[in-house]
Write an enzyme that holds these catalytic residues in place. Structure first.
Site, short mmCIF file in Angstrom:
data_model
loop_
_atom_site.label_atom_id
_atom_site.label_comp_id
_atom_site.label_asym_id
_atom_site.label_seq_id
_atom_site.Cartn_x
_atom_site.Cartn_y
_atom_site.Cartn_z
N ARG A 39 -10.36 -11.47 1.85
CA ARG A 39 -11.23 -12.51 1.26
C ARG A 39 -10.56 -13.88 1.29
O ARG A 39 -11.23 -14.91 1.36
CB ARG A 39 -11.64 -12.10 -0.16
CG ARG A 39 -10.49 -11.94 -1.11
CD ARG A 39 -10.87 -11.15 -2.35
NE ARG A 39 -10.90 -9.70 -2.11
CZ ARG A 39 -11.17 -8.79 -3.04
NH1 ARG A 39 -11.47 -9.16 -4.28
NH2 ARG A 39 -11.16 -7.53 -2.75
N LYS A 95 0.85 -1.20 0.00
CA LYS A 95 0.00 0.00 0.00
C LYS A 95 0.88 1.25 0.00
O LYS A 95 2.01 1.21 0.50
CB LYS A 95 -0.86 0.03 1.27
CG LYS A 95 -1.99 -0.97 1.31
CD LYS A 95 -2.75 -0.86 2.62
CE LYS A 95 -3.90 -1.85 2.68
NZ LYS A 95 -4.95 -1.61 1.69
N1 BES Z 1 -8.08 -3.74 4.32
C1 BES Z 1 -8.23 -3.34 2.98
C2 BES Z 1 -9.53 -2.55 2.72
C3 BES Z 1 -9.73 -1.25 3.45
C4 BES Z 1 -9.61 -0.07 2.76
C5 BES Z 1 -10.13 -1.19 4.76
C6 BES Z 1 -9.84 1.13 3.38
C7 BES Z 1 -10.35 0.01 5.39
C8 BES Z 1 -10.22 1.17 4.70
C9 BES Z 1 -8.24 -4.55 2.05
O1 BES Z 1 -7.48 -5.62 2.48
C10 BES Z 1 -7.71 -4.09 0.74
O2 BES Z 1 -6.57 -3.72 0.71
N2 BES Z 1 -8.54 -4.14 -0.30
C11 BES Z 1 -8.15 -3.72 -1.61
C12 BES Z 1 -8.65 -4.74 -2.59
C13 BES Z 1 -8.11 -4.53 -3.98
C14 BES Z 1 -6.64 -4.89 -4.02
C15 BES Z 1 -8.88 -5.39 -4.93
C16 BES Z 1 -8.78 -2.36 -1.87
O3 BES Z 1 -9.94 -2.15 -1.49
O4 BES Z 1 -8.12 -1.50 -2.40
ZN ZN Z 2 -5.45 -5.50 1.88
#
Ligand code: BES
Ligand code: ZN
Ligand code: ZN
Length: 501
Positions: free
Chosen positions: A357, A283
């Site tokens: 997931r 990230k």
């Molecule tokens: N934990 C994150 C999602 C999240 C985003 C939680 C903002 C709280 C606030 C999750 O694991 C994630 O990183 N999801 C990605 C999925 C993508 C790679 C398909 C996302 O939402 O960007």
């Molecule tokens: Zn994630």
């Protein structure tokens, strides 16, 4: 904070401050109807002072507005706290919680130690007692656990409400206890979510669950890494392999002593990624610190179970909480890796940041193997749900209309805002992999829905609900009735749905 009920009328309650809810309709001395019901005989001097506040527009009764009067004539309490209830016709249980919370946070800042609060409006008297207790206890929660006394917020230094007195008869004692159990469970969840990633690892979360087991009649089992390997949970283990912190699955069981009303068995499955860096699909650093709250779904399940141990619903409930840390590193999972889940389905991991997931897939399979017929999972799963619903509602996905209806009805009672999201078969077209049964991501579009569609393939055929709480688990800005920080959503709805079952 100690809580108690009193059958005394407001004028006769001894406290540092007594909070009364006033509505927007202009207060007139002769219009006694507009007064909160228990204040039928308001002292003439006090009532004209209140009238003046309205006249001078110092107080208008708008929701969450506050004003106060010192040494109110005719009252034993030192101060009278006026809390706005909004328009009386629009008053609701949600407003009642908020009014209690606003009064508590205001009084606490001003150094009040004993606060009394009276019901108002037309809600059922028992409901009111429960709502006032919930609102006040939730508002009393603070996030500054790691501040030493020298650096505590100045407006909060040393301030603590020691006693909360709710105006209501003894016959409502069980409702007071219920409100307390619910709000304290939600605060327990918020404490866990507030913990930083270095101090709350999967093993520490497991230790907290084990402690909960000692404190209650809940049965707690922690599945350690070798056990997860025996269960062939390849999807979960793939996420965990980049971290030095070993993964766990925390299983918490509640078994009713009464004979259940049906053969239903609830399964509460919660994502508990104690820190989500994104893994190799790392990230951006800005805002990454927030990813300590990526275990909010799992923490909500533990909080709900804590309350159920006290409230004793008629239905068996099993919580399954997969917990890992998602890190990059020499041993980390690579984009393109293929893993085999406990269900036997193979998954191509195209993005290591779509890890929630993956761990939920194995947890959903395990929950069904444990006999759960009705599943609810909660997860901070996608940024996409925040785009869709903002910070106002939880996204609700389901494979079963009647289960979804029951759940949404419970969320209304609990006062947690949710919204149903679609799950048409067409969304599944995005989940095709040339090499494995399915990939772990779809396209850019409808990301919260394709994430849910991924989970559905591991939840079927059980009746299942998925809650994407990414936009709701963390309150971004102080509210008059709640501090910035973890919200503890959806603890109240989970408790409600179990009590309704
Ligand atoms: N934990 C994150 C999602 C999240 C985003 C939680 C903002 C709280 C606030 C999750 O694991 C994630 O990183 N999801 C990605 C999925 C993508 C790679 C398909 C996302 O939402 O960007
Ligand atoms: Zn994630
Ligand atoms: Zn995550």
């Amino acid at each position: 904070m100690k809580t108690q009920l009193t059958a005394f009328p407001p004028e006769q309650v001894e406290a540092d401050a007594i909070a009364l809810i006033f509505f927007e309709e202009k207060f007139e001395e002769e219009e006694k109807d507009e007064l909160p019901r228990p204040v039928a005989a308001l002292d003439a001097e006090t009532s004209s002072l209140i009238g003046e506040l309205y006249e001078n527009k110092e107080f208008s009764g708008k929701a969450l507005e506050m004003a106060w009067i010192h040494r109110p004539a005719g009252f034993l309490a030192q101060r009278l706290l006026l809390v706005g209830g909004g328009k009386s016709a629009e008053f609701s249980s949600a407003k009642m919680r908020q009014a209690a919370g606003t009064a508590l946070r205001f009084a606490k800042k001003k150094g009040v130690r004993h606060l009394a609060i009276a019901p108002a409006g037309d809600l059922d008297p028992g409901d009111q007692v429960q709502l006032l207790a919930e609102g006040a206890i939730l508002a009393d929660y603070e996030t500054d656990v790691y501040k030493t006394s020298a650096s505590k917020r100045e407006d909060q230094a040393g301030s603590k409400i020691e006693q909360l007195t709710i105006l209501g008869g003894r016959e409502h004692n069980s409702r007071l206890e219920r409100g307390k159990a619910i709000a304290e469970a939600q605060n327990f969840t918020r404490e866990l979510v507030n913990e930083p990633g270095n101090l709350l690892t999967p093993s520490v979360l497991a230790a907290r669950a084990i402690q909960l087991g000692y404190d209650t009649e809940l049965e707690v089992e922690v599945l350690r890494k070798s056990h997860l390997e025996d269960l062939k949970m390849g999807a979960l283990l793939g996420v965990a392999q980049g971290s030095v912190e070993p993964p766990v699955i925390i299983v918490v069981r509640y078994r009713p002593k009464r004979r259940p009303r049906s053969d239903e068995h609830l399964g509460f499955v919660g994502k508990a990624v104690t820190f989500d860096t994104g893994g190799i699909s790392i990230k951006p650093s800005e805002g990454m610190e927030k990813m300590k709250y990526d275990m909010a779904g799992g923490a909500a399940m533990l909080g709900a179970m804590k309350a159920l141990a006290e409230l004793k619903p008629a239905i068996p409930v099993t919580a399954v909480i997969p917990s890992v840390e998602n890190m990059p590193g020499a041993a980390a999972q690579r984009p393109g890796d293929v893993v085999t889940s406990m269900s036997g389905k193979t998954i191509e991991v195209l993005n290591t940041d779509a890890e929630g997931r993956l761990i939920l897939a194995d947890a959903l399979t395990y929950a069904q193997q444990q006999g759960c017929t009705h599943l609810v999972d909660a997860a901070t799963l996608t940024g996409s749900i925040v785009v869709a619903l903002g910070h106002e509602r939880v996204g609700v996905f389901s494979n079963n209309g009647s289960w979804q209806e029951r759940f949404l009805a419970a969320s209304e009672v609990a006062g947690e805002k949710m919204w149903p999201m679609p799950l048409d078969e067409e969304y599944k077209d995005q989940l095709k992999s040339p090499i494995a049964d399915l990939p772990n991501i779809g396209t850019r579009w409808g990301g919260s829905i394709t994430a849910a569609m991924f989970l559905k393939q591991f939840a079927d055929p059980a009746a299942w609900i998925h809650l994407d709480i990414a936009g709701m688990a963390w309150i971004e800005k102080d509210k008059p009735y709640l501090p910035e920080g973890p919200s503890g959503i959806p603890v109240r709805t989970l408790i409600q749905v179990a009590m309704d079952s």
